[in-house]
Design a protein around this motif. Structure first.
Motif, PDB file in Angstrom:
ATOM      1  N   GLY A  57       0.820  -1.201   0.000  1.00  0.00           N
ATOM      2  CA  GLY A  57       0.000   0.000   0.000  1.00  0.00           C
ATOM      3  C   GLY A  57       0.857   1.254   0.000  1.00  0.00           C
ATOM      4  N   THR A  58       0.183   2.398   0.126  1.00  0.00           N
ATOM      5  CA  THR A  58       0.889   3.680   0.120  1.00  0.00           C
ATOM      6  C   THR A  58       0.379   4.576   1.247  1.00  0.00           C
ATOM      7  OG1 THR A  58      -0.672   4.607  -1.488  1.00  0.00           O
ATOM      8  CG2 THR A  58       1.361   3.652  -2.370  1.00  0.00           C
ATOM      9  N   VAL A  59       1.274   5.434   1.702  1.00  0.00           N
ATOM     10  CA  VAL A  59       0.983   6.398   2.767  1.00  0.00           C
ATOM     11  C   VAL A  59       1.371   7.779   2.266  1.00  0.00           C
ATOM     12  CG1 VAL A  59       1.634   7.165   5.086  1.00  0.00           C
ATOM     13  CG2 VAL A  59       1.383   4.712   4.607  1.00  0.00           C
ATOM     14  N   ALA A  60       0.467   8.741   2.427  1.00  0.00           N
ATOM     15  CA  ALA A  60       0.755  10.130   2.069  1.00  0.00           C
ATOM     16  C   ALA A  60       1.236  10.866   3.311  1.00  0.00           C
ATOM     17  CB  ALA A  60      -0.486  10.806   1.503  1.00  0.00           C
ATOM     18  N   LEU A  61       2.438  11.438   3.235  1.00  0.00           N
ATOM     19  CA  LEU A  61       2.919  12.330   4.294  1.00  0.00           C
ATOM     20  C   LEU A  61       2.436  13.722   3.958  1.00  0.00           C
ATOM     21  CD1 LEU A  61       6.624  11.260   4.913  1.00  0.00           C
ATOM     22  CD2 LEU A  61       4.589  10.692   6.251  1.00  0.00           C
ATOM     23  N   ASP A  62       1.856  14.406   4.940  1.00  0.00           N
ATOM     24  CA  ASP A  62       1.351  15.740   4.684  1.00  0.00           C
ATOM     25  C   ASP A  62       1.885  16.727   5.710  1.00  0.00           C
ATOM     26  OD1 ASP A  62      -0.584  15.700   7.004  1.00  0.00           O
ATOM     27  OD2 ASP A  62      -1.598  14.223   5.753  1.00  0.00           O
ATOM     28  N   LEU A  63       1.865  17.969   5.304  1.00  0.00           N
ATOM     29  CA  LEU A  63       2.360  19.074   6.118  1.00  0.00           C
ATOM     30  C   LEU A  63       1.302  20.159   6.119  1.00  0.00           C
ATOM     31  CD1 LEU A  63       4.820  20.410   7.586  1.00  0.00           C
ATOM     32  CD2 LEU A  63       5.493  21.277   5.348  1.00  0.00           C
ATOM     33  N   ARG A  64       0.967  20.649   7.291  1.00  0.00           N
ATOM     34  CA  ARG A  64      -0.014  21.720   7.424  1.00  0.00           C
ATOM     35  C   ARG A  64       0.662  23.048   7.078  1.00  0.00           C
ATOM     36  NH1 ARG A  64      -1.191  21.251  12.692  1.00  0.00           N
ATOM     37  NH2 ARG A  64      -2.078  19.249  12.201  1.00  0.00           N
TER      38      ARG A  64
END
Length: 159
Positions: A57-64
């Motif tokens: 699977g895949t994971v999205a890293l996000d930044l506010r």
């Protein structure tokens, strides 16, 4: 720790070269997990008390970004880890992470792993050698993504 978990962990590139004793110590703090698309693994600023080895699977890293919401800075795929903020005080997530696709992973209790790092210098050094390149890579990806976000339209795409 089951041999099955050690086999699963060592089959993926990130921990593949870890010595058997160190792998056993690491897997003692791990367990398999699954996530559905859209499920949050962790939120920026939250307590960094776990980390994940992505099996599929895949994971999205996000930044506010203030005034602009959450922005994906990197997508992680099988064989790598999600989470490094557990290594350094104040043990708070620098990014957020969400499953993009059905996710199968091994989650590790970061408090237990940190305790093992403190108690066994060989284990601690092995973890630092594995995670330091991840930290550098993720910070570089963040830097590039922020340059893209804040570039004026006339500057976008120019070196």
């Amino acid at each position: 720790m089951s041999n099955d978990l050690a086999d699963r962990v060592s089959a993926l590139p990130f921990f593949a070269g870890l010595a058997p004793r160190l792998l056993d110590d690491l897997c003692a703090a791990g367990r398999p997990v699954t996530y559905n698309p859209g499920e949050r693994l962790f939120a920026e600023g939250g307590e960094a008390d776990q980390f994940w080895l992505i099996e599929s699977g895949t994971v999205a890293l996000d930044l506010r970004v203030p005034g602009r919401g959450d922005h994906v800075i990197e997508t992680l795929t099988a064989g790598t880890v999600a989470g490094w903020s557990w290594l350094y005080p104040p043990y708070r997530w620098n990014f957020g992470a969400t499953a993009r696709t059905p996710l199968r992973a091994v989650v590790f209790d970061a408090v237990a792993v940190r305790g093992r790092c403190d108690a066994d210098p060989a284990f601690g050094y092995a973890m630092l050698r594995l995670f330091t390149p991840v930290i550098a890579e993720r910070l570089q990806a963040t830097r590039l993504r922020l340059l893209d976000l804040y570039a004026t339209p006339a500057q976008a795409g120019k070196p």
